[in-house]
Design a protein around this motif. Structure first.
Motif: not given
Length: 149
Positions: A64-83
């Motif tokens: 997940v990358a969050i960028s814009g007004y006074q922000a620049d954050t990168r988050i490593r995530c785990v996804s649990e996917r189903s249908d």
């Protein structure tokens, strides 16, 4: 030439049947890039304030990358996917730490940041259910926010 046993043939046929059954079932392909732009109005000088949220899912990779007004954050995530859903959970920041650059633990490891869900009423539409990651100015915890690119 040795004769093939009946057990082997039945096992092979059962495996093929399972393979074709799984291949024919409809399933959601969550792999891709999803974006959401959060417009927050204007600063005192009249410049637009916005934040862009970008989710990248590819195999085991989740970011997940969050960028814009006074922000620049990168988050490593785990996804649990189903249908039906893709639950995006916090793993760490891009530097491997669980605390942000200010030393604050904003999210707990494994905590759901948000969940994407296929809309039942509108084909190809996504619903986002915000979890620990709740953008500023968002009033409805569930709504149409992310779009697959």
């Amino acid at each position: 030439m040795k004769p093939v046993s009946q057990t082997f043939i039945m096992t092979a046929l059962a495996a093929l049947l399972l393979f074709f059954t799984a291949a024919c079932q409809s399933s959601v392909d969550w792999v891709g890039t999803y974006t959401f732009t959060n417009d927050l109005g204007e600063d005192p000088g009249g410049a637009a304030i916005s934040m862009e949220y970008q989710l990248k899912l590819n195999g085991d990779h989740c970011e997940v990358a969050i960028s814009g007004y006074q922000a620049d954050t990168r988050i490593r995530c785990v996804s649990e996917r189903s249908d039906e859903t893709a639950v995006i959970r916090f793993y760490s920041y891009s530097n491997g730490e669980v605390k942000n650059i200010y030393g604050v633990e904003v999210y707990k490891v494994g905590e759901p940041l948000f969940t994407l869900r296929q809309s039942e009423s509108t084909p190809k539409a996504l619903l986002t259910e915000w979890g620990a990651l709740m953008p500023d100015g968002i009033e409805n915890r569930v709504g149409s926010y992310f779009v697959k690119q």
